[in-house]
Design an enzyme around this catalytic site. Structure first.
Site, PDB file in Angstrom:
ATOM      1  N   VAL A 129      88.601  48.723  52.284  1.00 27.59           N
ATOM      2  CA  VAL A 129      88.672  47.143  51.948  1.00 27.59           C
ATOM      3  C   VAL A 129      89.583  46.431  53.035  1.00 27.59           C
ATOM      4  CG1 VAL A 129      89.660  45.429  50.322  1.00 27.59           C
ATOM      5  CG2 VAL A 129      88.539  47.684  49.412  1.00 27.59           C
ATOM      6  N   VAL A 131      90.519  42.665  55.426  1.00 30.56           N
ATOM      7  CA  VAL A 131      90.395  41.298  55.608  1.00 30.56           C
ATOM      8  C   VAL A 131      91.115  40.901  56.916  1.00 30.56           C
ATOM      9  CG1 VAL A 131      90.990  38.879  54.868  1.00 30.56           C
ATOM     10  CG2 VAL A 131      90.131  40.565  53.293  1.00 30.56           C
ATOM     11  N   GLY A 139      93.381  34.347  49.553  1.00 33.31           N
ATOM     12  CA  GLY A 139      92.777  34.790  48.405  1.00 33.31           C
ATOM     13  C   GLY A 139      91.255  35.428  48.560  1.00 33.31           C
ATOM     14  N   LEU A 140      91.199  35.610  49.983  1.00 32.94           N
ATOM     15  CA  LEU A 140      89.844  36.380  50.277  1.00 32.94           C
ATOM     16  C   LEU A 140      89.969  37.951  49.908  1.00 32.94           C
ATOM     17  CD1 LEU A 140      89.287  34.889  53.755  1.00 32.94           C
ATOM     18  CD2 LEU A 140      88.090  34.373  51.693  1.00 32.94           C
ATOM     19  N   GLY A 141      91.018  38.436  49.856  1.00 33.81           N
ATOM     20  CA  GLY A 141      90.919  40.085  49.571  1.00 33.81           C
ATOM     21  C   GLY A 141      90.550  39.979  48.060  1.00 33.81           C
ATOM     22  N   LYS A 142      91.146  39.121  47.339  1.00 35.90           N
ATOM     23  CA  LYS A 142      90.947  38.931  45.790  1.00 35.90           C
ATOM     24  C   LYS A 142      89.484  38.841  45.783  1.00 35.90           C
ATOM     25  CE  LYS A 142      91.913  36.549  41.691  1.00 35.90           C
ATOM     26  NZ  LYS A 142      92.789  35.087  41.031  1.00 35.90           N
ATOM     27  N   ASP A 165      98.251  52.744  47.477  1.00 32.35           N
ATOM     28  CA  ASP A 165      99.521  52.920  47.882  1.00 32.35           C
ATOM     29  C   ASP A 165     100.458  51.966  46.773  1.00 32.35           C
ATOM     30  OD1 ASP A 165      99.154  54.704  49.887  1.00 32.35           O
ATOM     31  OD2 ASP A 165      99.374  53.360  51.316  1.00 32.35           O
ATOM     32  N   TYR A 172      96.058  45.211  42.832  1.00 27.43           N
ATOM     33  CA  TYR A 172      95.172  45.753  41.971  1.00 27.43           C
ATOM     34  C   TYR A 172      94.984  45.439  40.448  1.00 27.43           C
ATOM     35  CZ  TYR A 172      92.831  47.672  46.202  1.00 27.43           C
ATOM     36  OH  TYR A 172      92.338  47.467  47.482  1.00 27.43           O
TER      37      TYR A 172
END
Length: 218
Positions: A129, A131, A139-142, A165, A172
């Site tokens: 994952v 970005v 907010g793009l990761g979410k 981690d 998460y």
């Protein structure tokens, strides 16, 4: 920031996560092959979209540049190509003009990626994952993780896992993932002392962590 790699390390601060997303929602009719996740307007008035695509082509040079920007060591292109081809699902984020086919439009730029492995019916695991740091804290990761999970739910795959981690646990958890559910622990076997390669091993034999330590993750 949401960089790459949900590969676990030989370390006590890596947790097994399982999605506890509310599964009563019916995602079966939702189209997630191509979704505009965000719109941005520059100071000169130019508008750009961040577009999620499922299953589209991934340029290996663009992916290597993205990995370098989030601080990961290079991986052999041949192995990366095989990993992508063998993935059950690959989702990308591209920054592009509203009309990318226009002669005046700049070429789309890869700014995010996530992939999933799966048995196709019961279980899936999210990996890699990432970005672009230039577009983090927006907010793009979410949005990337949520869209991947929704796309898996659409296929009735309801057990979604990853490895994270310690510094990414709150990120998460906010997305509905539960660490070590019911005491279940992830366990790993790998060759000690191996050089970094497509398997994600570092020189000291440990695995690279779930997300780059350059956070924040938003």
């Amino acid at each position: 920031m949401l960089p790459m790699h949900n590969t676990a390390r030989d370390s006590p601060d890596v947790s097994y996560f399982k999605s506890t997303t509310h599964l009563q929602a019916d995602y079966s009719s939702e189209s997630l092959d191509e979704v505009v996740l965000r719109k941005f307007t520059q100071s000169d008035g130019t508008v750009y979209n961040v577009v999620f695509r499922k299953g589209g082509p991934v340029d290996l040079d663009d992916l290597e540049q993205l990995c370098a920007k989030v601080g990961w060591p290079p991986r052999p292109s041949a192995k990366v190509r095989i990993a992508l081809a063998n993935s059950f699902m690959v989702g990308t984020l591209t920054l592009e003009a509203p009309d990318p086919g226009s002669p005046a439009a700049p070429p789309p730029r890869l700014v995010g990626l996530a992939r999933a492995t799966s048995d196709g019916v019961f279980n899936a695991t999210l990996w890699d994952v990432a970005v672009d740091p230039d577009l983090q804290n927006l907010g793009l990761g979410k949005a990337l993780v949520e869209t991947m999970v929704r796309a898996l739910l659409r296929l009735d795959i309801t057990n979604v896992t990853l490895f994270a981690d310690a510094h990414t646990i709150s990120f998460y958890s906010a997305l509905g993932f539960q660490p070590d559910p019911q005491g279940i622990k992830g366990m790993f076997w790998f060759v000690q002392g191996r050089e970094v390669d497509g398997g994600g091993l570092k020189r000291d034999g440990t695995r690279r962590g779930a997300l780059s330590r350059q956070s924040p993750l938003e």
